[in-house]
Motif scaffolding. Structure first.
Motif, short mmCIF file in Angstrom:
data_model
loop_
_atom_site.label_atom_id
_atom_site.label_comp_id
_atom_site.label_asym_id
_atom_site.label_seq_id
_atom_site.Cartn_x
_atom_site.Cartn_y
_atom_site.Cartn_z
N GLU A 420 0.72 -1.29 0.08
CA GLU A 420 0.06 -0.05 0.03
C GLU A 420 0.77 1.08 -0.05
N LEU A 421 2.05 1.21 -0.57
CA LEU A 421 2.92 2.45 -0.73
C LEU A 421 2.33 3.24 -1.73
N LEU A 422 2.50 4.55 -1.19
CA LEU A 422 2.00 5.84 -2.12
C LEU A 422 3.50 5.83 -3.25
N SER A 423 2.97 6.47 -4.38
CA SER A 423 3.90 6.93 -5.41
C SER A 423 4.24 8.16 -4.78
N LYS A 424 5.42 8.74 -5.57
CA LYS A 424 5.66 10.17 -5.36
C LYS A 424 4.76 10.91 -6.52
N PRO A 425 4.11 12.04 -5.98
CA PRO A 425 3.40 12.77 -6.74
C PRO A 425 3.63 13.20 -8.27
N TYR A 426 3.16 13.05 -9.10
CA TYR A 426 3.31 13.25 -10.51
C TYR A 426 2.33 14.12 -11.00
N PHE A 427 2.87 15.24 -11.49
CA PHE A 427 2.11 16.51 -12.00
C PHE A 427 2.27 16.71 -13.63
N LEU A 428 1.03 17.09 -13.89
CA LEU A 428 0.80 17.28 -15.25
C LEU A 428 -0.04 18.42 -15.63
N ALA A 429 0.50 19.56 -16.50
CA ALA A 429 -0.12 20.70 -16.82
C ALA A 429 -0.59 20.59 -18.09
N ILE A 430 -1.80 20.77 -18.45
CA ILE A 430 -2.54 20.68 -19.65
C ILE A 430 -3.08 22.09 -19.84
N GLY A 431 -2.75 22.92 -20.64
CA GLY A 431 -2.88 24.20 -21.04
C GLY A 431 -4.22 24.58 -22.05
N LEU A 432 -4.92 25.41 -21.91
CA LEU A 432 -5.95 25.74 -22.94
C LEU A 432 -5.30 26.73 -23.71
N LEU A 433 -5.33 26.34 -25.19
CA LEU A 433 -4.55 26.98 -26.30
C LEU A 433 -5.86 27.93 -26.75
N LYS A 434 -5.58 29.31 -26.65
CA LYS A 434 -6.69 30.11 -27.37
C LYS A 434 -6.17 30.73 -28.56
N ASP A 435 -7.05 30.12 -29.71
CA ASP A 435 -6.73 30.42 -31.25
C ASP A 435 -7.00 32.06 -31.30
N ARG A 436 -5.83 32.85 -31.04
CA ARG A 436 -5.77 34.10 -31.10
C ARG A 436 -6.05 34.60 -32.66
N GLU A 437 -6.66 35.74 -32.60
CA GLU A 437 -6.90 36.23 -34.09
C GLU A 437 -5.34 36.64 -34.55
N PRO A 438 -5.54 36.62 -35.99
CA PRO A 438 -4.18 36.97 -36.56
C PRO A 438 -3.57 38.33 -36.05
N ARG A 439 -2.06 38.32 -35.83
CA ARG A 439 -1.29 39.48 -35.57
C ARG A 439 -0.73 39.97 -36.61
N LEU A 440 -0.70 41.20 -37.08
CA LEU A 440 -0.06 41.89 -38.33
C LEU A 440 0.71 43.02 -37.83
N THR A 441 1.73 43.11 -38.51
CA THR A 441 2.77 44.43 -38.46
C THR A 441 2.62 45.05 -39.59
N ILE A 442 2.71 46.37 -39.73
CA ILE A 442 2.91 46.96 -41.41
C ILE A 442 3.75 48.18 -41.02
N ARG A 443 4.41 48.52 -41.96
CA ARG A 443 5.48 49.69 -42.01
C ARG A 443 5.50 50.04 -43.48
#
Length: 741
Positions: A420-443
Motif C-alpha cells: 500500500e505504498l504511495l507513489s511520489k506525486p506526478y504532476f501534469l499541466a495541460i493548458g488551454l490554447l486560445k486560437d488568437r486572431e491573426p497578428r499583423l505588423t505594417i510599415r
C-alpha cells in the motif's frame, strides 16, 4: 547314617506351613505394590504440579509465544513421562517372587529371609535322589514356619511414609483444585495456552501495533528511502465474538485478548526498537513519541530485508519482517487528442518531447496512465479536487476522458497493491490554447508621414496566426474636405488568398507581403489624409477570426512643400557636416603641434566624434534620397548627382580615410612616447581627410544651387503654363462673346 522312610514324613504339615508363609507373602506383595503405587503417584503428581506451577509462573512473567510453549510443553511431558516410567511403571514391573520378598524382608529383619527360604525350598530336597534327612527337613521347616508365625511381616513396611505420601498427594491435588476453583479464568487461560495451543495472551496493560504490517507479518517500506515506523499504543480492537478481541499489525500471529469489555491500552513510557540487517549486524534505538499514544521510529534507507522487534511497557512484538520495495510509478502516459475539425485523433506520449501540452477549446481528450506495478487505487486531482471521469481499466491502467474547456493542473497519486505504498506525486499541466486572431505588423520604409499624391509607398505587411491564415487584405481610409465638410471613404484591397488548394496542403501560419503601393492612380490631392492598415482572417475550425494591424497615416502634400522640408533637413545635415569639418581641421592642427602623449586621448575622442557625425550625415542624406525617389521629387539627374557627388564620397570617407586615421592616432603613442613616423602618417591622413571633407561640402553647396535652379526653371515653366492657360481662356471668352452678339 540311616535314611528315614519318606512315607513316614508328615507331608501335610509341610504343605500347611508353606501355605501359611506363602499367604502372608502374597499379602505382603500386595501391600508392597500398593506402597510403590502411592510413592509413584506422589512423584508423578509432584512432577505434574511442578511443571504446571513453573509453566504458569514463567509464562505469566515471560509470556511465551506458541512455538516456545510447544517446545517447553514437549520438554515437560518428556520429563513427566520419565518420572512415570522411573517412579511408577518400572517399580511395578518388578515380579516380586517369594524369594525376592524374602530378600527384601531380610534387609529389614535379618534372618527372616533365611527362614522363608527354608520353608519354601527345604521340602524340595525330599524329592531329590540324594535327599537329606526327612525328619531334619521337616523339623527345620516346621521350626522356621513357627518362627515366621511369630513375626509381623507386614510391620516391616513403612505405613507412616505411605500415609504421608498419600497426604502430600492429596495436598498437591487440593492446591491444584483450590487454585482452579479460586482462579478459574487463570486456570482456563493456562490450559488453553499450554494444552490447546491458543494464541490468547495473558492480561496486560499495554498493547502495541505497527501500522502497515500485513497479516503475513511483513512491513513494506520504500527502497532506498528513509522510512517512518508508526507505532500505535492505543490500537483498535476487533471483536471476534465470545469475549475475544484481536489486534492487527503485530506480525504473523495476531494478538487475541479475552475480556468482557473492549480492552484498554495504557501508553508506555517509551518503546524500544531493535532490528537486524541483512548483513547480520544489529541496531537498537528508541522510538519518538509524537502524540499521547503514538510513537515513530525512523529507519535508515534499506535495500535488503531486515527483521524488527519492539518492546514497550509489558508488551512486545516481533519478529516483523521489513521488506524494501519500489514505490509505484508511472510507466507511460499517453494523451489521445481529437482537435476541432480533425478527422483522426493525435496520440501524444507525455515526456518524449519538450513542447507544452496546449489544446484548443472543444478538443476531445483521453488520457491513459499505465503504472509499472499492480495498483490497489489511483487518484487523479485537478487543482486539488478529484477529476471527473477518472476510471480504472485494469490493475495497472487508468483513463480520464474530457472535453477541453479550461486549463488543468493534474496530480496523480498511485497506491500499490504490495505494501500500500504511495507513489511520489506526478504532476501534469495541460493548458488551454486560445486560437488568437491573426497578428499583423505594417510599415512603409523610406517615406515619412507626409507624401506627395504620386508617391510610391513600399508597404511591408507581416501576418502571423496560431494555426493558419485565410486571407490578407489592406484597409484603405481616405479623408477629404468636400463642400466644407469632412468626407471619409473606406475600401478594402485584397492582397493575398492564403487558403490551401486541398486538404493535404498545410495552412500557412506566417506570411509576408512586400510590395509598393502607387498613389498616382488613386486620384489623391494635396490636403487628403490617407490611412492604411493590414487585415487578415484565419482558417480556425472554431470560427473565422479577423486581426488588424495598426494604422499608418499619411498626409498628402504638394511636391513643393515636401521638397522644401527635405531640403531643410539636408541643410541641417550640411551644417553638422561643416561642424565636423571644423573639428577635423582642429584635429589636424593638433597633430601638427603634438609634442607629447598627453593630448593623444583627446585627439582620439575627437576623431571618434568626427566619425560618428560623418556616418550620421551619410545615413540621413541617404534616407532623404530614398524619400525623394519614392515621392518623385527633383529629377533623376539631380538624385544621381546627390548619390554620386555627396553620399558615396561620405561613405567612402568614413570607411577609408577616417578609419585609417583613427588607427594611426592610436598607434602614435603606443610605446609611451610620440612616434614621429606614426605622427607624420596620421598628419598626412588628417590633412587628406580635411581636403576630402571640404570637397564634399562644396558639392553639397553646388547640389543645393542646382536644385534652386531647377526649381526656378520649373516655376517659370509653371507660370508660363498658367499665362498660356489664362490667355487661352480669355481668347475663348472673346470668341464666344462675338458669336453671342
Amino acid at each position: 547314617m540311616s535314611v528315614a522312610d519318606p512315607e513316614r514324613i508328615d507331608q501335610s504339615a509341610l504343605r500347611q506351613a508353606q501355605a501359611r508363609v506363602m499367604r502372608r507373602l502374597d499379602r505382603l506383595r500386595r501391600a508392597l505394590r500398593a506402597h510403590l503405587i502411592v510413592e509413584g503417584m506422589f512423584w508423578v503428581v509432584g512432577a505434574v504440579f511442578a511443571a504446571v506451577l513453573v509453566s504458569l509462573l514463567l509464562d505469566r512473567w515471560l509470556r511465551f509465544d506458541p512455538p516456545t510453549r510447544w517446545v517447553l510443553l514437549a520438554l515437560a511431558l518428556a520429563g513427566i513421562a520419565y518420572v512415570v516410567y522411573r517412579r511408577l511403571i518400572q517399580p511395578l514391573r518388578v515380579p516380586l517372587e517369594y524369594l525376592d520378598l524374602a530378600e527384601l524382608l531380610d534387609r529389614r529383619a535379618p534372618g527372616v529371609g533365611q527362614q522363608i527360604s527354608n520353608v519354601l525350598q527345604l521340602p524340595d530336597l525330599l524329592t531329590a535322589e540324594d535327599h537329606a534327612s526327612a525328619s531334619m527337613v521337616q523339623a527345620s521347616v516346621l521350626d522356621c514356619a513357627q518362627a515366621l508365625d511369630r513375626r509381623d511381616l507386614d510391620g516391616t513396611l513403612n505405613r507412616q511414609r505411605r500415609r504421608k505420601l498419600l497426604g502430600e498427594v492429596g495436598v498437591l491435588l487440593g492446591l491444584a483444585l483450590g487454585f482452579a476453583v479460586l482462579a478459574p479464568d487463570v486456570t482456563e487461560l493456562w490450559a488453553r495456552r499450554w494444552l490447546a495451543g491458543s494464541p490468547v495472551r495473558w492480561p496486560q496493560q499495554t498493547y502495541l501495533s505497527v501500522q502497515g504490517v500485513g497479516d503475513d507479518g511483513v512491513l513494506m517500506v520504500p527502497r532506498g528511502e528513509l522510512a517512518l515506523v508508526q507505532i500505535d499504543a492505543a490500537p483498535e480492537f476487533e471483536e471476534q465474538g465470545d469475549g475475544r478481541f484481536s489486534v492487527a499489525g503485530r506480525g504473523k500471529t495476531p494478538l487475541v485478548v479475552e475480556s468482557t469489555a473492549v480492552p484498554k491500552s495504557v501508553p508506555p513510557q517509551g518503546v524500544s526498537v531493535s532490528y537486524r540487517l541483512s548483513d547480520g549486524s544489529k541496531r537498537r534505538g528508541n522510538a519518538e513519541q509524537f502524540d499521547e499514544t503514538r510513537f515513530r521510529y525512523e529507519l535508515p534507507p534499506l535495500a535488503e530485508p531486515a527483521t524488527m522487534h519492539l518492546t514497550g511497557g509489558d508488551d512486545w512484538l516481533g519478529p516483523i519482517l521489513i521488506e524494501p520495495i519500489d514505490r509505484p510509478a508511472v510507466r507511460s502516459l499517453e494523451i489521445s487528442a481529437l482537435r476541432p475539425g480533425a478527422s483522426q485523433p493525435e496520440t501524444i506520449r507525455v515526456g518524449e518531447g519538450t513542447s507544452q501540452l496546449l489544446f484548443l477549446p472543444k478538443t476531445q481528450l483521453e488520457l491513459t496512465l499505465v503504472a509499472d506495478a499492480p495498483l490497489s487505487a489511483a487518484d487523479a486531482l485537478n487543482t486539488g479536487q478529484p477529476a471527473s471521469g477518472w476510471s480504472r481499466q485494469d490493475e495497472r491502467t487508468y483513463q480520464l476522458a474530457w472535453t477541453m474547456s479550461e486549463s488543468m493542473a493534474l496530480e496523480f497519486r498511485l497506491r500499490g497493491q504490495r505494501g500500500e505504498l504511495l507513489s511520489k506525486p506526478y504532476f501534469l499541466a495541460i493548458g488551454l490554447l486560445k486560437d488568437r486572431e491573426p497578428r499583423l505588423t505594417i510599415r512603409a520604409a523610406g517615406v515619412g508621414r507626409r507624401v506627395t499624391p504620386v508617391a510610391r509607398l513600399p508597404l511591408f505587411v507581416r501576418a502571423n496566426d496560431d494555426f493558419g491564415l485565410g486571407n490578407l487584405a489592406l484597409d484603405w481610409e481616405l479623408a477629404s474636405i468636400r463642400e466644407g465638410k469632412q468626407h471619409v471613404e473606406t475600401e478594402q484591397l485584397p492582397l493575398a488568398d492564403l487558403t490551401p488548394p486541398d486538404e493535404n496542403t498545410e495552412l500557412l501560419t506566417q506570411f509576408e507581403y512586400d510590395n509598393e503601393l502607387a498613389l498616382s492612380d488613386t486620384g489623391l490631392v494635396a490636403g487628403n489624409v490617407l490611412k492604411l492598415r493590414g487585415v487578415a482572417t484565419d482558417a480556425s475550425a472554431l470560427g473565422e477570426q479577423t486581426g488588424h494591424s495598426r494604422w499608418l497615416q499619411f498626409q498628402i502634400v504638394t511636391p513643393d512643400e515636401l521638397f522644401y522640408e527635405i531640403l531643410m533637413r539636408q541643410r541641417e545635415q550640411r551644417a553638422q557636416f561643416a561642424e565636423a569639418l571644423e573639428s577635423a581641421k582642429a584635429q589636424a592642427k593638433g597633430l601638427a603641434e603634438l609634442d607629447g602623449t598627453a593630448a593623444l586621448p583627446g585627439l582620439a575622442r575627437s576623431q571618434q566624434v568626427i566619425n560618428r557625425r560623418v556616418w550620421k550625415v551619410a545615413n540621413q542624406l541617404s534616407a532623404s534620397l530614398v524619400e525623394m525617389t519614392l515621392n518623385d521629387l527633383a529629377n533623376e539627374q539631380a538624385r544621381d548627382n546627390l548619390q554620386s557627388a555627396i553620399i558615396t564620397p561620405l561613405e567612402t570617407l568614413h570607411a577609408d580615410l577616417l578609419s585609417r586615421l583613427r588607427a594611426e592616432i592610436d598607434a602614435v603613442g603606443r610605446g609611451g612616447q610620440v612616434a614621429e613616423d606614426k605622427r607624420a602618417e596620421a598628419q598626412a591622413l588628417a590633412d587628406q581627410s580635411v581636403e576630402v571633407m571640404e570637397s564634399i561640402l562644396a558639392q553639397m553647396a553646388l547640389w543645393e544651387s542646382f536644385i534652386d535652379v531647377i526649381n526656378q526653371l520649373r516655376h517659370i515653366v509653371e507660370q508660363q503654363s498658367d499665362i498660356l492657360k489664362d490667355s487661352e481662356e480669355m481668347q475663348q471668352e472673346r470668341t464666344e462673346s462675338l458669336f453671342v452678339e
